[in-house]
Design a protein around this motif. Structure first.
Motif, PDB file in Angstrom:
ATOM      1  N   TYR A 286      10.478  -6.413   2.582  1.00 23.57           N
ATOM      2  CA  TYR A 286       9.053  -6.637   2.300  1.00 23.57           C
ATOM      3  C   TYR A 286       8.741  -8.126   2.295  1.00 23.57           C
ATOM      4  N   ARG A 287       9.666  -8.924   1.784  1.00 19.98           N
ATOM      5  CA  ARG A 287       9.460 -10.383   1.823  1.00 19.98           C
ATOM      6  C   ARG A 287       9.397 -10.877   3.264  1.00 19.98           C
TER       7      ARG A 287
ATOM      8  N   LEU B 120       6.016 -10.055   4.620  1.00 16.51           N
ATOM      9  CA  LEU B 120       4.976 -10.964   4.122  1.00 16.51           C
ATOM     10  C   LEU B 120       5.079 -12.326   4.785  1.00 16.51           C
TER      11      LEU B 120
ATOM     12  N   VAL C 150       1.339  -4.988   0.226  1.00 13.71           N
ATOM     13  CA  VAL C 150       1.645  -5.126  -1.200  1.00 13.71           C
ATOM     14  C   VAL C 150       1.252  -3.853  -1.955  1.00 13.71           C
TER      15      VAL C 150
ATOM     16  N   LEU D 176       5.860 -10.556  -4.471  1.00 13.37           N
ATOM     17  CA  LEU D 176       5.449 -10.680  -3.075  1.00 13.37           C
ATOM     18  C   LEU D 176       4.192 -11.533  -2.947  1.00 13.37           C
TER      19      LEU D 176
END
Length: 505
Positions: free
Chosen positions: A274-275, A278, A401, A416
């Motif tokens: 997920y990072r 982003l 998110v 995040l």
């Protein structure tokens, strides 16, 4: 409706197997295929190929149901294979579970003439006859069923015409729209993905003479996908290469970006992935994109604005579908609708000064491929961006998110957001205050849209599976309400009886 028919010539057994694979992609629950033909004509070969394609298993054991009358297969799509040669009375058909099998999935019926009038009138008849050393197959069905088959045969012709005659096709996924996807395995070379996206039929006009899809700027054909994919790839992002195309027919053969997702083995968000997503989004938001994208065909795609009309129409899903569902069928009053839309007019006014960028629109776990062997933004494979618009950059941050399909716990979501904001500040001029205001407004906008969409999919489209996302969607809405700009909407929801969930479960 009267049946229509088509006739095919099959020169070899391999051609019969290919037809079975194509039919496996065309059939859906409720289809009954009546396979007629003399002994040795190829009924069992066709049935076996269809079953193995649905199972995605070339070695699936497919015993003849001659003595058992029926063999059931619990596959992606349940299939019941009937052989009625030994059926003595058509009334026995119910005793061996024909109706239940048809309700649950697909029925393949060999020797259907033994069933008399017991088979459904809207069945698909497949007649196989010997023809000069090969086979002649005539398929007859009511128009909507035959159109599904014709579509899959047209895709087979597309593949044949681009040098993939010996390719194997397998179901990949169908989504909530009219699009479907296949894996294509060529005789030599890498697996590819085929997008089957016929031109979207216009629904009834609902405002200013336009259907819903045009008001909210949903792609009506594949040209937007090709244009956005080209634009992303030119800027270093990992969108699939368009390998072959027939844009007018809505058929694209695409590079396969892989199967890894940004979820872990348990189906929960993988924080590092997920990072990475982003970080890719932060780069995208610092990248300029053309509003008008020219394609080699001469077609020009104009990227639409995420305008007031589109935003408000999406939020109306809550008042048109969610609110009546919550009230056991009682619709909103005229006063409630007027107040709700006035609140949204004010919220949209407050987006005038926020950052606007390319908005991919559904940047969440189902549409992000993780490519661990790559570096930087190339680790993040982007798909399903045909509805991209120019709008608040915060919208796509909300999408990931507050992932619509999986719960992003609050601690991870806050981390995040912190990391995304740090990346944006490091890029230069970035107004964090207006971004956070936009994030809260777009969070509420997306949650209102989804809360209505899940109900519409349940009630209108008969797709109840999406309702499992409702508690999570309402929980995300509650988080959006933490920003003071959302106070009027929060008060309206409470008065209307829409209480956001305290948790995602």
């Amino acid at each position: 409706m009267s049946p229509r028919s088509l006739t095919l010539s099959l020169a070899t057994e391999a051609d019969t197997i290919r037809l079975g694979e194509d039919l496996a992609l065309a059939v859906t629950a409720g289809d009954c295929l009546a396979l007629r033909g003399d002994l040795g004509a190829g009924k069992s070969t066709l049935a076996r190929a269809l079953l193995r394609a649905v199972a995605d298993d070339d070695y699936l054991e497919v015993p003849s149901p001659t003595f058992t009358l029926v063999q059931n297969y619990d596959l992606r799509l349940p299939v019941a294979h009937f052989d009625l040669y030994r059926l003595s009375d058509e009334r026995e058909l119910e005793e061996i579970g024909f109706s239940d099998a048809l309700d649950a999935g697909v029925c393949l019926v060999e020797w259907p003439e033994k069933a008399g009038q017991a088979l459904p009138a809207d069945r698909i008849d497949v007649d196989i006859a010997f023809d000069q050393g090969g086979r002649r197959v005539t398929i007859s069905a009511i128009p909507d069923r035959l159109q599904r088959i014709e579509r899959k045969l047209a895709i087979r012709s597309f593949l044949d015409g681009h040098g993939y005659r010996d390719a194997t096709r397998r179901h990949l996924i169908g989504d909530a729209s009219t699009r479907a996807y296949e894996y294509v395995y060529p005789a030599a070379g890498k697996r590819m993905v085929l997008m089957d996206a016929p031109r979207r039929p216009n629904g009834p006009p609902i405002r200013d003479g336009k259907p819903y899809s045009q008001i909210v700027h949903l792609a009506e054909d594949v040209y937007p996908f090709v244009a956005i994919a080209t634009s992303l790839r030119e800027r270093g992002f990992a969108a699939p290469e368009i390998l072959e195309s027939d844009c007018e027919a809505g058929i694209l053969l695409l590079e396969d970006l892989g199967t890894e997702t940004i979820l872990d083995e348990s189906g929960m968000p993988a924080p590092d992935r997920y990072r990475g997503a982003l970080a890719c989004l932060a780069r995208l938001h610092d990248t300029d994109f053309d509003r008008d994208i020219s394609l080699p065909s001469g077609h020009i795609h104009h990227v639409p604005d995420y305008d007031r009309t589109a935003m408000k129409m999406e939020t109306e899903l809550l008042i048109d579908w969610h609110l009546p569902w919550r009230r056991n069928g009682t619709p909103a009053t005229a006063a409630e609708r007027q107040e709700y839309l006035a609140i949204w007019d004010d919220l949209i006014d407050q987006l005038d000064d926020v950052e606007k960028t390319l908005v991919l629109r559904d940047f969440h776990s189902p549409n992000i491929i993780w490519r661990g062997g790559e570096e930087g933004i190339r680790r993040v494979g982007l798909i399903d961006f045909q509805d991209a618009m120019i709008g608040p950059s915060a919208y796509d941050v909300v999408s990931i998110v507050q992932d619509a399909r999986v719960t992003v716990e609050r601690d991870l979501a806050d981390q995040l957001m912190t990391e995304y904001l740090a990346l944006r500040r490091a890029q230069g001029t970035f107004d964090e205050g207006t971004f956070l205001k936009a994030w809260s407004i777009m969070s509420a906008q997306r949650a209102c849209k989804l809360a209505g969409l899940w109900v519409r999919l349940l009630q209108r489209d008969k797709k109840p599976g999406y309702m499992k996302h409702m508690p999570r969607t309402l929980w995300y809405l509650d988080i959006a309400f933490e920003h003071p700009v959302l106070a009027p909407l929060r008060e309206w929801c409470l008065k209307a009886g829409i209480e956001p969930a305290e948790s995602a479960l």
